[in-house]
Design a protein around this motif. Structure first.
Motif, PDB file in Angstrom:
ATOM      1  N   GLY A  98      62.972  43.847  34.185  1.00 57.87           N
ATOM      2  CA  GLY A  98      62.135  42.818  35.131  1.00 57.87           C
ATOM      3  C   GLY A  98      61.731  43.452  36.698  1.00 57.87           C
ATOM      4  O   GLY A  98      63.102  43.971  36.963  1.00 57.87           O
ATOM      5  N   PHE A  99      60.981  42.450  37.260  1.00 54.35           N
ATOM      6  CA  PHE A  99      61.459  42.373  38.890  1.00 54.35           C
ATOM      7  C   PHE A  99      60.698  41.150  39.121  1.00 54.35           C
ATOM      8  O   PHE A  99      59.447  40.599  38.448  1.00 54.35           O
ATOM      9  N   GLN A 100      60.661  41.509  40.319  1.00 56.28           N
ATOM     10  CA  GLN A 100      60.065  39.971  41.106  1.00 56.28           C
ATOM     11  C   GLN A 100      59.273  40.373  42.250  1.00 56.28           C
ATOM     12  O   GLN A 100      59.474  41.233  42.884  1.00 56.28           O
ATOM     13  N   HIS A 101      58.104  39.716  42.239  1.00 55.81           N
ATOM     14  CA  HIS A 101      57.583  39.441  43.416  1.00 55.81           C
ATOM     15  C   HIS A 101      56.720  37.896  44.052  1.00 55.81           C
ATOM     16  O   HIS A 101      56.375  37.197  43.017  1.00 55.81           O
ATOM     17  N   VAL A 102      56.827  37.802  44.984  1.00 58.35           N
ATOM     18  CA  VAL A 102      56.744  36.820  45.134  1.00 58.35           C
ATOM     19  C   VAL A 102      55.341  36.427  46.198  1.00 58.35           C
ATOM     20  O   VAL A 102      55.163  37.260  47.178  1.00 58.35           O
ATOM     21  N   SER A 103      54.490  35.435  45.674  1.00 61.43           N
ATOM     22  CA  SER A 103      53.340  35.363  47.080  1.00 61.43           C
ATOM     23  C   SER A 103      52.108  34.226  45.995  1.00 61.43           C
ATOM     24  O   SER A 103      52.251  33.433  44.817  1.00 61.43           O
ATOM     25  N   PRO A 104      51.839  32.710  47.021  1.00 61.29           N
ATOM     26  CA  PRO A 104      51.037  31.995  46.972  1.00 61.29           C
ATOM     27  C   PRO A 104      50.373  32.537  45.201  1.00 61.29           C
ATOM     28  O   PRO A 104      49.189  33.398  45.501  1.00 61.29           O
ATOM     29  N   VAL A 105      49.390  31.707  44.936  1.00 58.61           N
ATOM     30  CA  VAL A 105      48.734  32.420  43.807  1.00 58.61           C
ATOM     31  C   VAL A 105      47.764  32.674  44.329  1.00 58.61           C
ATOM     32  O   VAL A 105      46.880  33.658  43.793  1.00 58.61           O
ATOM     33  N   GLU A 106      46.759  32.151  45.305  1.00 59.98           N
ATOM     34  CA  GLU A 106      45.696  31.948  45.133  1.00 59.98           C
ATOM     35  C   GLU A 106      45.695  33.913  46.222  1.00 59.98           C
ATOM     36  O   GLU A 106      44.350  33.940  46.356  1.00 59.98           O
ATOM     37  N   THR A 107      47.014  34.599  46.556  1.00 61.14           N
ATOM     38  CA  THR A 107      46.859  35.358  46.894  1.00 61.14           C
ATOM     39  C   THR A 107      47.360  36.329  46.723  1.00 61.14           C
ATOM     40  O   THR A 107      47.828  37.293  46.450  1.00 61.14           O
ATOM     41  N   PHE A 108      47.878  36.391  44.549  1.00 62.46           N
ATOM     42  CA  PHE A 108      48.843  36.785  44.181  1.00 62.46           C
ATOM     43  C   PHE A 108      47.971  38.208  44.040  1.00 62.46           C
ATOM     44  O   PHE A 108      46.647  37.698  43.357  1.00 62.46           O
ATOM     45  N   PRO A 109      48.602  39.880  44.169  1.00 61.21           N
ATOM     46  CA  PRO A 109      47.709  40.512  43.774  1.00 61.21           C
ATOM     47  C   PRO A 109      47.713  40.651  41.795  1.00 61.21           C
ATOM     48  O   PRO A 109      48.597  40.792  41.175  1.00 61.21           O
ATOM     49  N   THR A 110      46.346  41.143  41.545  1.00 66.15           N
ATOM     50  CA  THR A 110      45.878  41.315  40.573  1.00 66.15           C
ATOM     51  C   THR A 110      46.476  42.203  39.710  1.00 66.15           C
ATOM     52  O   THR A 110      47.416  42.236  38.411  1.00 66.15           O
ATOM     53  N   ALA A 111      46.466  43.329  40.790  1.00 68.04           N
ATOM     54  CA  ALA A 111      47.651  45.034  40.172  1.00 68.04           C
ATOM     55  C   ALA A 111      49.536  44.195  39.611  1.00 68.04           C
ATOM     56  O   ALA A 111      49.354  45.112  39.304  1.00 68.04           O
TER      57      ALA A 111
END
Length: 266
Positions: A98-111
């Motif tokens: 696993g890994f983590q990526h932090v971003s608000p939902v509205e800008t969370f990259p689809t990829a």
């Protein structure tokens, strides 16, 4: 301890995401118990070669595959590779990658969303699907999903990670019910902050930013969520995995087990 070693000696264990951190600690511990181990993950060639060399000193079989488990094909290729070496598959499956990526939902990259769901939810499903038939034939198996406290509670800006971990808890329960009479158990371990290299870098950064000692920086990070004010050791997760493999844990199945320093007790 001798009877414990006898109980797991010769078992075949696949641990995904096992070239560092929690996964590497689990692999090392299972090797100490004389399991034959299969590593998967990414990292520098020299580091991975050194890991394999150290493991082989236990006089066990050690294999490493670099297949990308965020893709369906990567999972299928890994399974094919393992079945060529072990025609009866694996006895212990630890889904840890696993890994983590932090971003608000509205800008969370689809990829990024698709990659994280692929690695932390689709991969456990595919690996269980492929190895379960042989576990059933052997009438023994241990499926252990390394989840997170975020499989139970949420934090902002971690939509994919939280969703994947919540999803893997559902998968854990379904697999447990479908295998309840087969000698197979399926559980999830849900750690809070674990003392991995990633956590250590976070503490070092906080130490520099706040101008305080490493221990004080760690305390400031933990005080919001860990009432114990201590991170979980990777060796403690590994020992939990060991326990779930023993007969004493044979009636623990479908459980999402916390080791979170009291995080979810609040």
């Amino acid at each position: 301890m001798a009877c414990h070693l006898k109980g797991l000696a010769g078992k075949v264990a696949l641990v995904t995401g096992s070239t560092s951190g929690i996964g590497l600690s689990i692999v090392n511990h299972l090797a100490d118990l004389r399991c034959n181990v299969i590593l998967n993950g990414f990292g520098e060639t020299k580091h991975i070669e050194d890991v394999q060399t150290n493991l082989k000193r236990q006089n066990i079989k050690v294999n490493f595959f670099e297949d990308d488990l965020s893709t369906v094909q990567g999972n299928l290729t890994l399974c094919d590779n393992i079945y060529r070496i072990y025609p009866t598959g694996v006895d212990i499956l630890v889904n840890n990658a696993g890994f983590q990526h932090v971003s608000p939902v509205e800008t969370f990259p689809t990829a990024k969303w698709e990659q994280m769901i692929g690695l932390m939810l689709t991969s456990p499903f595919l690996l269980v699907q492929k190895f379960l038939p042989e576990m059933k034939r052997k009438e023994w198996g241990r499926i252990i999903n390394i989840s997170s406290v975020h499989g139970l509670v949420a934090s902002p800006y971690k939509a994919a990670y939280v969703s994947a971990k919540h999803g893997v808890h559902g998968l854990t329960k379904v697999v447990a019910l479908e295998t309840a009479e087969t000698g197979i158990t399926c559980n999830a371990i849900c750690p809070g902050f674990v003392d991995t290299p990633i956590y250590q870098k976070q503490v070092e950064s906080r130490s520099q930013t706040d101008g305080c000692s490493y221990d004080e920086a760690s305390r400031r990070i933990l005080e919001l969520n860990h009432p114990t004010l201590q991170p979980i050791g990777t060796h403690q997760v590994a020992k939990f995995v060991e326990f779930l493999c023993y007969e004493a844990a044979s009636q623990i199945t479908g459980s999402c087990l916390t080791m979170d320093g009291g995080w979810t007790a609040r």
